[in-house]
Design a protein around this motif. Structure first.
Motif, PDB file in Angstrom:
ATOM      1  N   LEU A  15       0.831  -1.210   0.000  1.00 22.71           N
ATOM      2  CA  LEU A  15       0.000   0.000   0.000  1.00 22.71           C
ATOM      3  C   LEU A  15       0.864   1.258   0.000  1.00 22.71           C
ATOM      4  O   LEU A  15       0.570   2.226  -0.718  1.00 22.71           O
ATOM      5  CB  LEU A  15      -0.922   0.016   1.225  1.00 22.71           C
ATOM      6  N   ALA A  16       1.930   1.240   0.797  1.00 23.98           N
ATOM      7  CA  ALA A  16       2.823   2.405   0.874  1.00 23.98           C
ATOM      8  C   ALA A  16       3.500   2.653  -0.468  1.00 23.98           C
ATOM      9  O   ALA A  16       3.585   3.810  -0.915  1.00 23.98           O
ATOM     10  CB  ALA A  16       3.862   2.196   1.967  1.00 23.98           C
ATOM     11  N   ALA A  17       3.976   1.603  -1.119  1.00 20.54           N
ATOM     12  CA  ALA A  17       4.639   1.767  -2.419  1.00 20.54           C
ATOM     13  C   ALA A  17       3.662   2.352  -3.439  1.00 20.54           C
ATOM     14  O   ALA A  17       4.007   3.275  -4.184  1.00 20.54           O
ATOM     15  CB  ALA A  17       5.194   0.428  -2.905  1.00 20.54           C
ATOM     16  N   GLN A  18       2.446   1.834  -3.443  1.00 18.55           N
ATOM     17  CA  GLN A  18       1.420   2.345  -4.363  1.00 18.55           C
ATOM     18  C   GLN A  18       1.111   3.824  -4.054  1.00 18.55           C
ATOM     19  O   GLN A  18       0.999   4.651  -4.958  1.00 18.55           O
ATOM     20  CB  GLN A  18       0.166   1.479  -4.210  1.00 18.55           C
ATOM     21  N   TYR A  19       0.990   4.150  -2.782  1.00 19.70           N
ATOM     22  CA  TYR A  19       0.704   5.517  -2.357  1.00 19.70           C
ATOM     23  C   TYR A  19       1.836   6.463  -2.766  1.00 19.70           C
ATOM     24  O   TYR A  19       1.591   7.550  -3.312  1.00 19.70           O
ATOM     25  CB  TYR A  19       0.490   5.531  -0.842  1.00 19.70           C
ATOM     26  N   LEU A  20       3.081   6.047  -2.523  1.00 18.60           N
ATOM     27  CA  LEU A  20       4.226   6.880  -2.900  1.00 18.60           C
ATOM     28  C   LEU A  20       4.274   7.110  -4.400  1.00 18.60           C
ATOM     29  O   LEU A  20       4.533   8.234  -4.857  1.00 18.60           O
ATOM     30  CB  LEU A  20       5.524   6.239  -2.408  1.00 18.60           C
ATOM     31  N   LYS A  21       4.006   6.075  -5.181  1.00 27.01           N
ATOM     32  CA  LYS A  21       3.972   6.229  -6.650  1.00 27.01           C
ATOM     33  C   LYS A  21       2.919   7.252  -7.055  1.00 27.01           C
ATOM     34  O   LYS A  21       3.146   8.065  -7.945  1.00 27.01           O
ATOM     35  CB  LYS A  21       3.692   4.888  -7.325  1.00 27.01           C
ATOM     36  N   SER A  22       1.761   7.223  -6.379  1.00 25.27           N
ATOM     37  CA  SER A  22       0.684   8.168  -6.712  1.00 25.27           C
ATOM     38  C   SER A  22       1.089   9.608  -6.398  1.00 25.27           C
ATOM     39  O   SER A  22       0.525  10.551  -6.954  1.00 25.27           O
ATOM     40  CB  SER A  22      -0.608   7.813  -5.974  1.00 25.27           C
ATOM     41  N   LEU A  23       2.064   9.776  -5.509  1.00 28.03           N
ATOM     42  CA  LEU A  23       2.569  11.110  -5.152  1.00 28.03           C
ATOM     43  C   LEU A  23       3.779  11.517  -5.989  1.00 28.03           C
ATOM     44  O   LEU A  23       4.393  12.546  -5.727  1.00 28.03           O
ATOM     45  CB  LEU A  23       2.946  11.139  -3.662  1.00 28.03           C
ATOM     46  N   VAL A  97      14.767  10.504   5.679  1.00 34.65           N
ATOM     47  CA  VAL A  97      14.020   9.333   6.120  1.00 34.65           C
ATOM     48  C   VAL A  97      12.581   9.769   6.363  1.00 34.65           C
ATOM     49  O   VAL A  97      12.327  10.698   7.132  1.00 34.65           O
ATOM     50  CB  VAL A  97      14.618   8.714   7.399  1.00 34.65           C
ATOM     51  N   ASP A  98      11.656   9.114   5.672  1.00 31.10           N
ATOM     52  CA  ASP A  98      10.230   9.371   5.829  1.00 31.10           C
ATOM     53  C   ASP A  98       9.570   8.168   6.483  1.00 31.10           C
ATOM     54  O   ASP A  98      10.127   7.069   6.494  1.00 31.10           O
ATOM     55  CB  ASP A  98       9.558   9.598   4.468  1.00 31.10           C
ATOM     56  N   VAL A  99       8.367   8.379   6.955  1.00 29.83           N
ATOM     57  CA  VAL A  99       7.549   7.290   7.491  1.00 29.83           C
ATOM     58  C   VAL A  99       6.206   7.323   6.784  1.00 29.83           C
ATOM     59  O   VAL A  99       5.626   8.393   6.587  1.00 29.83           O
ATOM     60  CB  VAL A  99       7.343   7.439   9.019  1.00 29.83           C
ATOM     61  N   VAL A 100       5.730   6.138   6.390  1.00 32.82           N
ATOM     62  CA  VAL A 100       4.354   6.008   5.924  1.00 32.82           C
ATOM     63  C   VAL A 100       3.613   5.256   7.022  1.00 32.82           C
ATOM     64  O   VAL A 100       3.971   4.127   7.380  1.00 32.82           O
ATOM     65  CB  VAL A 100       4.245   5.258   4.579  1.00 32.82           C
ATOM     66  N   ALA A 101       2.608   5.923   7.602  1.00 31.00           N
ATOM     67  CA  ALA A 101       1.805   5.358   8.684  1.00 31.00           C
ATOM     68  C   ALA A 101       0.468   4.904   8.100  1.00 31.00           C
ATOM     69  O   ALA A 101      -0.222   5.677   7.445  1.00 31.00           O
ATOM     70  CB  ALA A 101       1.578   6.411   9.770  1.00 31.00           C
ATOM     71  N   ILE A 102       0.144   3.635   8.355  1.00 31.24           N
ATOM     72  CA  ILE A 102      -1.083   3.058   7.804  1.00 31.24           C
ATOM     73  C   ILE A 102      -1.883   2.425   8.934  1.00 31.24           C
ATOM     74  O   ILE A 102      -1.340   1.669   9.736  1.00 31.24           O
ATOM     75  CB  ILE A 102      -0.758   1.990   6.738  1.00 31.24           C
ATOM     76  N   GLU A 103      -3.173   2.734   8.958  1.00 31.95           N
ATOM     77  CA  GLU A 103      -4.080   2.097   9.909  1.00 31.95           C
ATOM     78  C   GLU A 103      -5.114   1.301   9.126  1.00 31.95           C
ATOM     79  O   GLU A 103      -5.718   1.823   8.181  1.00 31.95           O
ATOM     80  CB  GLU A 103      -4.757   3.137  10.800  1.00 31.95           C
ATOM     81  N   ILE A 104      -5.313   0.056   9.524  1.00 28.55           N
ATOM     82  CA  ILE A 104      -6.270  -0.841   8.889  1.00 28.55           C
ATOM     83  C   ILE A 104      -7.439  -1.037   9.853  1.00 28.55           C
ATOM     84  O   ILE A 104      -7.235  -1.305  11.043  1.00 28.55           O
ATOM     85  CB  ILE A 104      -5.623  -2.210   8.566  1.00 28.55           C
ATOM     86  N   GLY A 105      -8.658  -0.928   9.327  1.00 26.37           N
ATOM     87  CA  GLY A 105      -9.852  -1.043  10.163  1.00 26.37           C
ATOM     88  C   GLY A 105     -10.316  -2.472  10.381  1.00 26.37           C
ATOM     89  O   GLY A 105      -9.737  -3.428   9.860  1.00 26.37           O
ATOM     90  N   ARG A 106     -11.392  -2.596  11.112  1.00 28.86           N
ATOM     91  CA  ARG A 106     -11.946  -3.908  11.465  1.00 28.86           C
ATOM     92  C   ARG A 106     -12.413  -4.703  10.257  1.00 28.86           C
ATOM     93  O   ARG A 106     -12.426  -5.923  10.283  1.00 28.86           O
ATOM     94  CB  ARG A 106     -13.122  -3.738  12.428  1.00 28.86           C
ATOM     95  N   ARG A 107     -12.816  -4.016   9.218  1.00 29.98           N
ATOM     96  CA  ARG A 107     -13.290  -4.692   8.005  1.00 29.98           C
ATOM     97  C   ARG A 107     -12.183  -4.803   6.961  1.00 29.98           C
ATOM     98  O   ARG A 107     -12.450  -4.932   5.782  1.00 29.98           O
ATOM     99  CB  ARG A 107     -14.495  -3.960   7.446  1.00 29.98           C
TER     100      ARG A 107
END
Length: 122
Positions: A15-23, A97-107
């Motif tokens: 998800l982070a790689a995809q997100y970074l590419k989109s940016l 150095v960057d951080v990609v923070a991801i939270e995944i929900g219950r679903r």
């Protein structure tokens, strides 16, 4: 079947790689390892080399993803980044150095994905 820690981490890194590419980032390497440690993602943007630590959490029981980066982990990330620069003969390269923070929900949905630039400074 619930995610294992590794499965959740792998999903977060994808998800982070995809997100970074989109940016507009170019992904240079993923899961680069050396005797000192590992870098999740190495990317480039605007001629800056970016070492990205990905932190993925399900729920907030143990705090936010970014809160999980201790001072020991920060020091280790800097050490691994410097090793990468040395091994790739790029000692004078602009980097951070960057951080990609991801939270995944219950679903199993992505609740939040944030990029924190210059999250760890030398």
């Amino acid at each position: 079947m619930p995610d294992t820690r590794r499965t959740l981490g792998n999903r977060g890194e994808a998800l982070a790689a995809q997100y970074l590419k989109s940016l507009g980032y170019t992904i240079r390497e993923r899961n680069w390892r050396c005797p000192v440690g590992e870098l999740d993602i190495i990317a480039e943007k605007d001629s800056v080399l970016v070492f990205v630590e990905v932190r993925t959490r399900r729920g907030d029981r143990f705090g936010t993803p970014e809160e999980s980066i201790t001072s020991i982990k920060q020091a280790k990330l800097l050490e691994v980044a410097l090793t990468y620069l040395d091994e790739h003969d790029e000692p004078d390269r602009n980097w951070r150095v960057d951080v990609v923070a991801i939270e995944i929900g219950r679903r199993n949905e992505v609740v939040r994905i944030d990029l924190i630039e210059n999250a760890i400074e030398e």
